[in-house]
Enzyme design. Structure first.
Site, short mmCIF file in Angstrom:
data_model
loop_
_atom_site.label_atom_id
_atom_site.label_comp_id
_atom_site.label_asym_id
_atom_site.label_seq_id
_atom_site.Cartn_x
_atom_site.Cartn_y
_atom_site.Cartn_z
N HIS A 1 48.26 75.82 52.73
CA HIS A 1 46.83 75.59 52.53
C HIS A 1 46.42 74.21 53.04
O HIS A 1 45.39 74.05 53.66
CB HIS A 1 46.50 75.77 51.04
CG HIS A 1 47.45 75.05 50.11
ND1 HIS A 1 48.81 75.08 50.27
CD2 HIS A 1 47.23 74.25 49.03
CE1 HIS A 1 49.39 74.35 49.31
NE2 HIS A 1 48.46 73.84 48.55
N ASP B 1 41.52 68.19 47.34
CA ASP B 1 41.87 68.70 46.02
C ASP B 1 42.47 70.07 46.25
O ASP B 1 42.02 70.81 47.12
CB ASP B 1 40.65 68.78 45.11
CG ASP B 1 41.08 68.96 43.66
OD1 ASP B 1 42.14 68.40 43.28
OD2 ASP B 1 40.38 69.65 42.90
N LYS C 1 57.11 75.50 55.42
CA LYS C 1 55.95 75.50 54.51
C LYS C 1 54.76 74.81 55.17
O LYS C 1 53.64 75.32 55.13
CB LYS C 1 56.30 74.80 53.19
CG LYS C 1 55.11 74.72 52.25
CD LYS C 1 55.37 73.96 50.97
CE LYS C 1 54.05 73.62 50.29
NZ LYS C 1 54.18 72.77 49.12
N THR D 1 44.43 58.89 48.86
CA THR D 1 45.57 59.29 48.04
C THR D 1 46.54 58.13 47.88
O THR D 1 46.61 57.25 48.75
CB THR D 1 46.32 60.50 48.66
OG1 THR D 1 47.35 60.93 47.78
CG2 THR D 1 46.93 60.17 50.01
N ARG D 2 47.27 58.13 46.77
CA ARG D 2 48.37 57.19 46.61
C ARG D 2 49.70 57.93 46.68
O ARG D 2 50.76 57.38 46.43
CB ARG D 2 48.25 56.42 45.28
CG ARG D 2 47.11 55.43 45.27
CD ARG D 2 47.26 54.37 44.17
NE ARG D 2 46.37 53.25 44.42
CZ ARG D 2 45.09 53.23 44.09
NH1 ARG D 2 44.56 54.26 43.49
NH2 ARG D 2 44.34 52.18 44.36
N GLY E 1 53.93 61.39 49.93
CA GLY E 1 54.27 62.67 50.56
C GLY E 1 53.06 63.25 51.26
O GLY E 1 53.12 63.67 52.42
N PHE F 1 57.42 71.37 45.31
CA PHE F 1 56.93 70.80 44.05
C PHE F 1 55.95 71.80 43.44
O PHE F 1 55.67 72.86 44.02
CB PHE F 1 56.25 69.44 44.30
CG PHE F 1 54.91 69.57 44.99
CD1 PHE F 1 54.84 69.80 46.35
CD2 PHE F 1 53.72 69.47 44.27
CE1 PHE F 1 53.61 69.93 46.99
CE2 PHE F 1 52.48 69.61 44.91
CZ PHE F 1 52.44 69.83 46.27
N ASP G 1 55.56 75.86 43.77
CA ASP G 1 56.31 76.41 44.91
C ASP G 1 57.39 77.43 44.51
O ASP G 1 57.54 78.44 45.20
CB ASP G 1 56.94 75.28 45.73
CG ASP G 1 55.94 74.58 46.63
OD1 ASP G 1 54.83 75.11 46.83
OD2 ASP G 1 56.26 73.47 47.12
P1 IMP Z 1 46.31 67.81 43.62
O1 IMP Z 1 45.57 68.34 44.79
O2 IMP Z 1 47.28 66.74 44.01
O3 IMP Z 1 45.38 67.43 42.50
O4 IMP Z 1 47.25 69.02 43.12
C1 IMP Z 1 46.96 69.79 42.01
C2 IMP Z 1 48.12 70.63 41.57
O5 IMP Z 1 48.09 71.87 42.30
C3 IMP Z 1 49.50 70.08 41.78
O6 IMP Z 1 49.89 69.26 40.73
C4 IMP Z 1 50.33 71.35 41.81
O7 IMP Z 1 50.59 71.81 40.51
C5 IMP Z 1 49.40 72.33 42.49
N1 IMP Z 1 49.65 72.37 43.94
C6 IMP Z 1 48.83 71.93 44.93
N2 IMP Z 1 49.40 72.10 46.14
C7 IMP Z 1 50.61 72.67 45.90
C8 IMP Z 1 51.69 73.08 46.76
O8 IMP Z 1 51.66 72.94 47.99
N3 IMP Z 1 52.76 73.60 46.14
C9 IMP Z 1 52.84 73.76 44.79
N4 IMP Z 1 51.90 73.39 43.96
C10 IMP Z 1 50.77 72.84 44.50
#
Ligand code: IMP
Length: 198
Positions: free
Chosen positions: A183, A69, A178, A7-8, A11, A155, A158
């Site tokens: 997850h 993912d 949280k 990851t880049r 957070g 973000f 949420d």
């Molecule tokens: P990725 O795993 O970074 O590709 O996340 C995909 C997308 O899922 C994010 O841009 C959010 O829209 C949503 N998402 C994943 N995890 C969370 C979370 O913990 N809170 C809120 N949205 C999440």
């Protein structure tokens, strides 16, 4: 053992580092491998995307890689937005547009059918030729989609994700609470067990 987190996102990296603390590994990130090519997340499942990223990073770096993912899966929408969570509202998607689209689609859905879950799949892959077997684990947290955005923190989705044990949305709960139940935390706890066994 070295472990490269694919990851880049700082957070995410901090969260992963904090949870893996105590495991006997040196955590590296893609910032340590600036030339590592971006992986296109075009899989149909969280697992496909996570594995694709972990394999690509392990191959490029020659080290064991951990990729994730994640996304939101809404019962009444047959699992959407799912792997499309980040780009749910189309080109130029951002969190606010995605949340508004979700609220529109859920407008007529009654309270008892507003269940949803955040899903995170994490994949571990070893470098080519290594003995490390590929592994994936899944973390899930269930909640309900609210009828309006609530809370300033977090973000993504949420503000719409109501977690009933805390009687609050994830955006109202703040990071400490949280991260105890999320997850990602649940998937990472399983990753930690696997790494400790390695
Ligand atoms: P990725 O795993 O970074 O590709 O996340 C995909 C997308 O899922 C994010 O841009 C959010 O829209 C949503 N998402 C994943 N995890 C969370 C979370 O913990 N809170 C809120 N949205 C999440």
């Amino acid at each position: 053992m070295d472990l490269v987190i694919a990851t880049r996102n700082n957070g995410k990296l901090r969260e992963i580092q904090a949870i893996l603390k105590g495991a006997r590994i040196r955590v590296l990130s893609l910032d340590d491998f600036p030339g590592c090519p971006e992986v296109i997340e075009d899989g149909k499942t969280f697992r496909e995307n996570a594995l694709k990223k972990a394999r690509a990073v392990a191959e490029y770096t020659g080290k064991t890689a951990l990729a994730d993912d994640s996304g939101l899966s809404v019962d009444a929408l047959d699992g959407a937005p799912g792997v499309y969570s980040a780009r749910f509202s189309g080109p130029g998607a951002d969190d606010l547009k995605n949340n508004r689209k979700l609220l529109r689609m859920m407008k007529d859905v009654p309270d008892e059918r507003r269940g949803a879950e955040f899903v995170c799949v994490m994949a571990l892959a070893g470098p080519p030729g290594s003995e490390i077997k590929e592994k994936t684990v899944k973390g899930v947290v269930r909640g309900r989609i609210t009828r309006e955005m609530r809370g300033p923190r977090g973000f993504g989705y949420d503000p719409l994700f109501y977690y009933s044990p805390k009687k609050a949305t994830f955006a109202e709960m703040g990071p400490i609470d949280k991260n105890r139940v999320s997850h990602r935390a649940r998937a990472l706890a399983k990753v930690k067990d696997i790494i400790n066994e390695m």
